[in-house]
Design a protein around this motif. Structure first.
Motif, short mmCIF file in Angstrom:
data_model
loop_
_atom_site.label_atom_id
_atom_site.label_comp_id
_atom_site.label_asym_id
_atom_site.label_seq_id
_atom_site.Cartn_x
_atom_site.Cartn_y
_atom_site.Cartn_z
N THR A 17 0.84 -1.20 0.00
CA THR A 17 0.00 0.00 0.00
C THR A 17 0.87 1.26 0.00
OG1 THR A 17 -1.68 -1.20 1.24
CG2 THR A 17 -1.83 1.21 1.24
N PRO A 18 0.52 2.29 -0.77
CA PRO A 18 1.35 3.50 -0.84
C PRO A 18 1.58 4.12 0.52
CG PRO A 18 -0.36 3.53 -2.52
CD PRO A 18 -0.65 2.36 -1.65
N GLN A 19 2.82 4.59 0.72
CA GLN A 19 3.17 5.31 1.94
C GLN A 19 3.35 6.78 1.61
OE1 GLN A 19 3.47 3.62 5.14
NE2 GLN A 19 2.28 2.36 3.73
N HIS A 20 2.95 7.65 2.52
CA HIS A 20 2.97 9.09 2.23
C HIS A 20 3.84 9.87 3.19
CE1 HIS A 20 -0.27 8.40 -0.64
NE2 HIS A 20 -0.82 7.63 0.28
N THR A 21 4.66 9.17 3.95
CA THR A 21 5.60 9.86 4.83
C THR A 21 7.01 9.39 4.52
OG1 THR A 21 5.31 8.15 6.51
CG2 THR A 21 3.93 10.10 6.69
N ALA A 69 9.16 7.99 -4.75
CA ALA A 69 9.25 7.30 -6.03
C ALA A 69 7.88 7.23 -6.69
CB ALA A 69 9.80 5.89 -5.83
N PRO A 70 7.82 7.26 -8.03
CA PRO A 70 6.54 7.03 -8.71
C PRO A 70 5.99 5.66 -8.33
CG PRO A 70 8.21 7.82 -10.24
CD PRO A 70 8.92 7.48 -8.98
N LEU A 71 4.66 5.55 -8.28
CA LEU A 71 4.01 4.30 -7.88
C LEU A 71 3.34 3.65 -9.08
CD1 LEU A 71 3.06 2.33 -5.65
CD2 LEU A 71 1.00 3.74 -5.45
N LEU A 72 3.75 2.41 -9.37
CA LEU A 72 3.15 1.63 -10.45
C LEU A 72 2.10 0.72 -9.84
CD1 LEU A 72 3.53 0.97 -13.58
CD2 LEU A 72 4.72 -1.07 -12.77
N GLY A 108 0.95 7.56 -9.54
CA GLY A 108 0.94 8.14 -8.21
C GLY A 108 2.35 8.16 -7.63
N TYR A 109 2.42 8.36 -6.33
CA TYR A 109 3.71 8.39 -5.65
C TYR A 109 3.65 7.62 -4.35
CZ TYR A 109 6.09 11.66 -8.73
OH TYR A 109 6.71 12.22 -9.80
N THR A 110 4.80 7.18 -3.87
CA THR A 110 4.92 6.51 -2.60
C THR A 110 6.33 6.74 -2.07
OG1 THR A 110 4.61 4.40 -1.43
CG2 THR A 110 5.70 4.32 -3.58
N TYR A 111 6.62 6.22 -0.90
CA TYR A 111 7.96 6.28 -0.33
C TYR A 111 8.44 4.86 -0.08
CZ TYR A 111 7.48 11.29 0.33
OH TYR A 111 7.33 12.64 0.12
N ALA A 145 8.21 2.40 -7.77
CA ALA A 145 7.89 1.34 -6.82
C ALA A 145 6.58 0.70 -7.26
CB ALA A 145 7.77 1.89 -5.41
N VAL A 146 6.31 -0.52 -6.80
CA VAL A 146 5.11 -1.22 -7.22
C VAL A 146 4.10 -1.26 -6.08
CG1 VAL A 146 6.32 -2.59 -8.93
CG2 VAL A 146 6.05 -3.50 -6.62
N GLY A 147 2.82 -1.29 -6.47
CA GLY A 147 1.74 -1.32 -5.50
C GLY A 147 1.20 -2.72 -5.29
N PRO A 148 0.13 -2.85 -4.51
CA PRO A 148 -0.47 -4.16 -4.24
C PRO A 148 -0.85 -4.88 -5.53
CG PRO A 148 -1.39 -2.50 -2.79
CD PRO A 148 -0.57 -1.76 -3.79
N GLY A 149 -0.67 -6.19 -5.54
CA GLY A 149 -1.01 -6.99 -6.72
C GLY A 149 0.12 -7.15 -7.71
N VAL A 150 1.25 -6.49 -7.48
CA VAL A 150 2.40 -6.58 -8.40
C VAL A 150 3.57 -7.23 -7.66
CG1 VAL A 150 3.94 -5.34 -9.96
CG2 VAL A 150 1.63 -4.46 -9.51
N THR A 151 4.16 -8.24 -8.27
CA THR A 151 5.33 -8.93 -7.72
C THR A 151 6.53 -8.62 -8.60
OG1 THR A 151 3.95 -10.73 -6.87
CG2 THR A 151 6.31 -11.16 -7.05
#
Length: 664
Positions: free
Chosen positions: A491-495, A503-506, A519-522, A555-561
């Protein structure tokens, strides 16, 4: 019942700065790893204190931000029957008020906060400020309840509020959101300049969350709990603007009880058309000349059951515009903005504006690899809306002005794609046409050369009498040997802290559509995609493919390995190709992958043939060539269809005439 903070395996990976696969390995390898205390077999939960102790005993650094600590402390005291109550109480704490009674006036009081949780929230307020502290907690809360809570994407909210204002850009003085959720649209309206804010939501916790959120940002607001259709808390209020992400898919919105309601001035909505009930509810709250901007599923524009009400909206000049949003901009593809107005005295308008914003193509500096520049979308849509109201010419590439008499056909279909088309302007550019035709022919003629040439090889031995089975190795064995590492997206982190980078979120949908991060995440630097990484979507081996260049650094989000190979030992194209039987686009059905979605890639049951590094590179190059061939083939088809469509339109308009009829 466990009253201490708990964490999932994905959260353990985050605080330990490792990939999710490492946590799975720890659970298998170490008998003393903390035992689950809750959750499910597929998503167990562990005591945070036990996890931290276990990590520190092994010399691993633990990174927990103040927002993480406050959130986990909140989760520990959450009431499953009222999941939002603890967030409301945290909001009152940030306001410096005692939540002795629920703000909305219900009989029971808000949840009391344990002293430890109160200390966490106070510390977060000192670090971030009250409003930002609540936003951090709200973001985590909505992510944890993503399946139950719908949040309007911020760019869409900004566009809706801009369209709700006057043509000179002035915000409406008063705005209502009758299904306000967590208050995102009301907050955007307030930031745009609206001073009188009204809201209502069926979920009393959401109503209180919205009220506390707006107050923390310094805005006065009146948000009430309850069903806006069955129990309108603002029945006597009239406003200049309504903005609402309409509830959809409601099986029982109250049609039986509301059969003779005075709001149905355009007709009683059918049972399967709840959106048309909400639309008329919005109209009932508008002052004369007031405007509502509503986020509506695309199907409402064409459903046969709603055509009578759509026709009435057109005849009275109530429906002024329909805007098709970019397909990735909201929770589901094919979402429209409807702009409706409460008519003033005088003759009704004669036309309707249609805008197809999905036609915008261009890089977005804030979202590398994506197709849509939201600043450009908002500027273009608001500009064309103002030009439409002023009677000026429109850009026919993405907008059109359609007479109401044309729309009043049997189906009364107001889908923008049917009414927005490039105008030929009475002539065709033959030079450009010949250039496009010649370019397509060059691409077509070069297609055969991109298909790799192969030769037959002897069949490998398959049985005991033929020398034994062909040697194979499982992905698990490759992981244990160090030739392969793997992790799952989270799950994306925002801190941010000292060990993470922005990093951009895929997301899963981004990867399946190959449209780039949205989107973006850390994350820790080591989990950013790089050349040679192989992506697997929804744990389906047949979806494996090497990362595209525009995905590097994401970075990758849920459902991506992610599978990362030691390239001197395992070639990534060989890895992806042998998993899928071909790593090119179109080699798998994305809809089938997501429909049968699994949560974890079973690396113990996936095998690769044993080949030397040199053989892997040679075979991997073949898979790469096949992928390029399929990409070229897709380009030929797409360009060919575009040219055929242009030619058909020119012939239909009488702008060209065939000069070589081979049928004679």
């Amino acid at each position: 019942m466990v009253n201490e903070p708990t964490v999932t395996a994905a959260e353990i990976a985050r605080i330990a700065g490792v990939g999710p696969a490492a946590v799975s390995n720890w659970r298998r390898r170490y008998a003393e790893f903390p035992t689950p205390v809750g959750g499910t077999a597929g998503s167990p939960r562990f005591l945070l204190s036990e996890v931290v102790n276990w990590l520190e005993e092994r010399g691993r650094s633990v990174r927990i931000t103040p927002a993480d600590e406050a959130w986990r402390a909140m989760e520990a005291v959450r009431d499953p029957g009222r999941p939002g109550a603890v967030l409301v109480s945290a909001g009152f704490r940030l306001l410096g008020e005692e939540p002795c009674r629920r703000q909305a006036g219900a009989e029971d009081g808000a949840l009391p906060l344990p002293s430890a949780l109160g200390a966490h929230i106070d510390g977060l307020r000192r670090e971030l400020g009250a409003a930002e502290a609540f936003e951090q907690l709200l973001r985590r809360w909505t992510e944890a309840h993503a399946r139950q809570i719908a949040v309007t994407p911020p760019p869409v909210a900004a566009l809706m509020c801009a369209l709700a204002g006057s043509t000179d850009g002035e915000a409406p003085v008063s705005v209502l959101d009758p299904a306000c959720g967590t208050g995102g649209l009301l907050l955007q309206a307030a930031e745009s300049g609206t001073t009188a804010l009204l809201g209502q939501d069926l979920d009393r916790d959401l109503a209180e969350i919205a009220a506390v959120r707006l107050r923390l940002h310094g805005y006065d607001v009146s948000v009430k709990p309850g069903d806006s259709l069955l129990g309108d808390a603002h029945a006597i209020s009239r406003v200049q603007g309504v903005v609402c992400d309409l509830p959809s898919g409601q099986r029982d919105w109250g049609r039986a009880e509301l059969g003779y309601d005075t709001r149905w001035t355009h007709g009683l909505p059918p049972k399967g058309e709840p959106e048309l009930a909400w639309l008329q509810h919005a109209l009932a709250h508008l002052d004369d000349g007031g405007r509502a901007v509503l986020l509506i599923p695309a199907g409402v524009a064409a459903r046969p059951s709603g055509r009578r009400i759509r026709a009435e909206l057109l005849r009275r000049g109530t429906l002024r515009a329909v805007v098709a949003l970019p397909s990735w901009a909201s929770r589901a593809p094919g979402t429209h903005l409807w702009i409706v107005e409460r008519s003033r005295a005088g003759a009704p308008p004669e036309d309707v504006l249609f805008v197809d914003a999905d036609m915008f193509v261009g890089p977005d500096a804030e979202r590398p690899g994506t197709r849509t520049d939201w600043e450009k979308v908002q500027a273009a849509v608001t500009s064309v809306w103002r030009r439409f109201r002023a009677g000026a010419d429109l850009d026919a590439d993405f907008a059109s002005r359609v007479p109401i008499t044309v729309l009043l056909r049997d189906d009364v279909d107001v889908t923008p794609a049917l009414h927005v088309r490039t105008e030929s302007g009475g002539a065709i550019d033959m030079t450009r046409w010949e250039e496009e035709r010649s370019g397509w022919l060059r691409l077509l003629n070069g297609l055969p050369s991109t298909l790799p040439v192969v030769r037959e090889t002897p069949m490998p031995p398959t049985g005991p009498g033929e020398g034994g089975t062909s040697p194979r190795v499982s992905l698990d064995e490759l992981i244990r040997s160090g030739a392969l590492s793997t992790w799952r997206g989270s799950t994306p982190q925002h801190t941010i802290d000292g060990t993470t980078v922005r990093a951009p979120l895929l997301a899963l949908d981004d990867g399946l559509s190959r449209s780039g991060p949205s989107g973006y995440t850390y994350v820790v630097e080591s989990e950013r995609l790089r050349e040679g990484d192989v992506l697997v979507f929804a744990a389906a081996p047949e979806s494996a493919r090497p990362a595209d260049p525009w995905e590097y650094g994401a970075a990758v989000g849920p459902g991506v390995t992610v599978l990362r190979s030691e390239r001197t030992v395992l070639d990534p194209w060989f890895l992806a190709g042998t998993m899928t039987g071909g790593a090119g686009p179109g080699r798998f059905d994305a809809s089938a992958v997501t429909a049968g979605r699994r949560s974890r890639l079973d690396t113990g049951r996936l095998f690769l043939p044993v080949r030397s590094p040199e053989e892997q590179q040679r075979i991997g190059q073949g898979f790469r060539d096949i992928a390029r061939f399929e990409e070229s083939l897709a380009a030929v088809v797409d360009q060919g269809r575009s040219i055929a469509r242009q030619l058909a339109e020119a012939l239909a308009a009488g702008l060209v005439d065939p000069i070589d009829d081979r049928r004679r």
